[in-house]
Design a protein around this motif. Sequence first.
Motif, short mmCIF file in Angstrom:
data_model
loop_
_atom_site.label_atom_id
_atom_site.label_comp_id
_atom_site.label_asym_id
_atom_site.label_seq_id
_atom_site.Cartn_x
_atom_site.Cartn_y
_atom_site.Cartn_z
N MET A 175 -18.48 -26.45 15.47
CA MET A 175 -19.41 -25.32 15.59
C MET A 175 -20.37 -25.29 14.40
SD MET A 175 -18.66 -24.00 18.42
CE MET A 175 -19.50 -22.43 18.42
N TYR A 176 -19.83 -25.57 13.22
CA TYR A 176 -20.66 -25.63 12.00
C TYR A 176 -21.81 -26.60 12.20
CZ TYR A 176 -21.82 -26.81 7.15
OH TYR A 176 -22.48 -27.06 5.97
N LYS A 177 -21.47 -27.78 12.74
CA LYS A 177 -22.50 -28.79 12.95
C LYS A 177 -23.47 -28.37 14.06
CE LYS A 177 -20.05 -32.53 13.38
NZ LYS A 177 -19.69 -33.96 13.47
N ARG A 178 -22.92 -27.70 15.07
CA ARG A 178 -23.76 -27.24 16.18
C ARG A 178 -24.83 -26.26 15.68
NH1 ARG A 178 -20.30 -25.69 21.19
NH2 ARG A 178 -19.92 -27.93 21.07
N PHE A 179 -24.46 -25.46 14.67
CA PHE A 179 -25.43 -24.50 14.12
C PHE A 179 -26.26 -25.12 12.99
CE2 PHE A 179 -22.59 -21.39 16.20
CZ PHE A 179 -23.55 -20.76 16.97
N GLY A 180 -26.20 -26.43 12.88
CA GLY A 180 -27.09 -27.13 11.93
C GLY A 180 -26.49 -27.36 10.55
N GLY A 181 -25.21 -27.04 10.36
CA GLY A 181 -24.57 -27.24 9.05
C GLY A 181 -24.50 -28.72 8.70
N ARG A 182 -24.80 -29.02 7.43
CA ARG A 182 -24.87 -30.43 7.02
C ARG A 182 -24.15 -30.70 5.71
NH1 ARG A 182 -27.15 -30.86 11.07
NH2 ARG A 182 -29.27 -31.45 11.68
N SER A 183 -23.46 -29.71 5.17
CA SER A 183 -23.06 -29.85 3.77
C SER A 183 -21.95 -30.88 3.55
CB SER A 183 -22.67 -28.48 3.23
OG SER A 183 -21.41 -28.52 2.68
N GLU A 184 -22.02 -31.48 2.39
CA GLU A 184 -21.03 -32.43 1.91
C GLU A 184 -19.65 -31.75 1.80
OE1 GLU A 184 -21.22 -35.58 1.43
OE2 GLU A 184 -19.19 -35.69 0.57
N VAL A 185 -19.67 -30.46 1.42
CA VAL A 185 -18.43 -29.71 1.26
C VAL A 185 -17.64 -29.68 2.57
CG1 VAL A 185 -17.46 -27.46 0.63
CG2 VAL A 185 -19.54 -28.24 -0.44
N ALA A 186 -18.35 -29.53 3.70
CA ALA A 186 -17.68 -29.49 5.00
C ALA A 186 -17.01 -30.84 5.27
CB ALA A 186 -18.68 -29.15 6.09
N ARG A 187 -17.71 -31.90 4.93
CA ARG A 187 -17.12 -33.24 5.14
C ARG A 187 -15.88 -33.44 4.28
NH1 ARG A 187 -22.09 -35.45 6.15
NH2 ARG A 187 -22.48 -35.74 3.94
N ARG A 188 -15.96 -32.96 3.05
CA ARG A 188 -14.79 -33.07 2.16
C ARG A 188 -13.61 -32.27 2.71
NH1 ARG A 188 -15.14 -32.51 -4.15
NH2 ARG A 188 -12.94 -32.91 -3.78
N MET A 189 -13.92 -31.14 3.35
CA MET A 189 -12.83 -30.34 3.93
C MET A 189 -12.15 -31.11 5.05
SD MET A 189 -13.70 -26.35 4.02
CE MET A 189 -15.44 -26.25 4.14
N ILE A 190 -12.95 -31.80 5.86
CA ILE A 190 -12.39 -32.59 6.95
C ILE A 190 -11.50 -33.71 6.38
CG2 ILE A 190 -13.00 -34.22 8.81
CD1 ILE A 190 -13.37 -31.24 9.49
N GLU A 191 -11.98 -34.34 5.31
CA GLU A 191 -11.16 -35.39 4.68
C GLU A 191 -9.86 -34.82 4.16
OE1 GLU A 191 -13.55 -37.19 1.61
OE2 GLU A 191 -15.04 -37.80 3.11
N THR A 192 -9.93 -33.63 3.54
CA THR A 192 -8.73 -33.00 3.01
C THR A 192 -7.76 -32.66 4.14
OG1 THR A 192 -10.10 -32.04 1.26
CG2 THR A 192 -7.91 -31.11 1.51
N ALA A 193 -8.30 -32.15 5.25
CA ALA A 193 -7.45 -31.79 6.39
C ALA A 193 -6.77 -33.04 6.94
CB ALA A 193 -8.28 -31.11 7.48
N LYS A 194 -7.53 -34.11 7.09
CA LYS A 194 -6.97 -35.35 7.62
C LYS A 194 -5.93 -35.93 6.68
CE LYS A 194 -10.73 -36.85 10.60
NZ LYS A 194 -11.94 -37.68 10.68
N ALA A 195 -6.22 -35.88 5.37
CA ALA A 195 -5.28 -36.43 4.40
C ALA A 195 -3.98 -35.65 4.41
CB ALA A 195 -5.90 -36.43 3.01
N SER A 196 -4.05 -34.34 4.65
CA SER A 196 -2.82 -33.56 4.58
C SER A 196 -2.05 -33.59 5.89
CB SER A 196 -3.11 -32.11 4.18
OG SER A 196 -3.46 -31.36 5.31
N PHE A 197 -2.76 -33.59 7.01
CA PHE A 197 -2.05 -33.49 8.29
C PHE A 197 -2.35 -34.62 9.25
CE2 PHE A 197 -1.69 -31.96 12.70
CZ PHE A 197 -0.32 -31.74 12.72
#
Length: 210
Positions: A175-197
């Motif tokens: 949804m973040y991307k759908r509303f035009g979000g582009r931040s590096e922080v969001a990508r890092r969050m995805i990496e953190t989520a994947k690394a943990s779970f």
Amino acid sequence: MGLIDFFNEGQIYEVLLVTMSNVTPVGVIRRGNRLFFKLFGGKSAGEIKDHPRASIQVTNDVELIVKLALNFPAEIEFKDRHGYRWIAGLPGVYGRVEFLEEPHYDELGSTTVLKCSLIPVGEIDGTLPPRPISRADFHLIEMAVHLTRLLVAVRKGKLDVAKRLYDDVMLNYLMYKRFGGRSEVARRMIETAKASFGQNSTETPAKESL
Ligand SMILES: Cc1cc2nc3c(=O)[nH]c(=O)nc-3n(C[C@H](O)[C@H](O)[C@H](O)COP(=O)(O)O)c2cc1C
């Protein structure tokens, strides 16, 4: 009109809590002249117990809130005076904190909650840039809320809850991307989520939909 008058009574606001050596986002509710918040473990709770003074500061920089929740690097400068500490430039209040510790049970298991209220004794000057709100910001916040809970769920071995929280992070990223979000922080969050779970799971939840 004081800063606290901008808080509607009973409504939850996402603000920054500055303790002796830590900053973390918290949800606060104003009742009368006090701001109430709850800390579920963590560094801030320990610091408040040792030194019951804190600042509560307002920002409209959602990326800053998210970085501070996840302990990603953030560019902030501190000021301190009379045993209080705050982030330079952000409006807020500082004051004494009264607290009560209680056991707490939820889907993440049992923990203790520090129920706190801050009684303002002074105001912190600051100005916020004229940053408009974006619906992408709401999803960035939701990502961070689910991700901080995901990290706890994984640590406690609650894998069914972790799976749901992981999916929530991924859905909000979409949804973040759908509303035009582009931040590096969001990508890092995805990496953190994947690394943990992500790697612990047998399937690859929600990945296909990205
Ligand atoms: C928008 C937002 C609001 C949050 N609100 C709270 C809260 O009210 N209480 C809490 O214990 N943690 C809250 N968190 C989670 C903490 O930021 C996170 O668990 C943090 O790592 C723990 O704080 P610590 O730095 O004191 O260890 C929130 C996170 C986000 C992204």
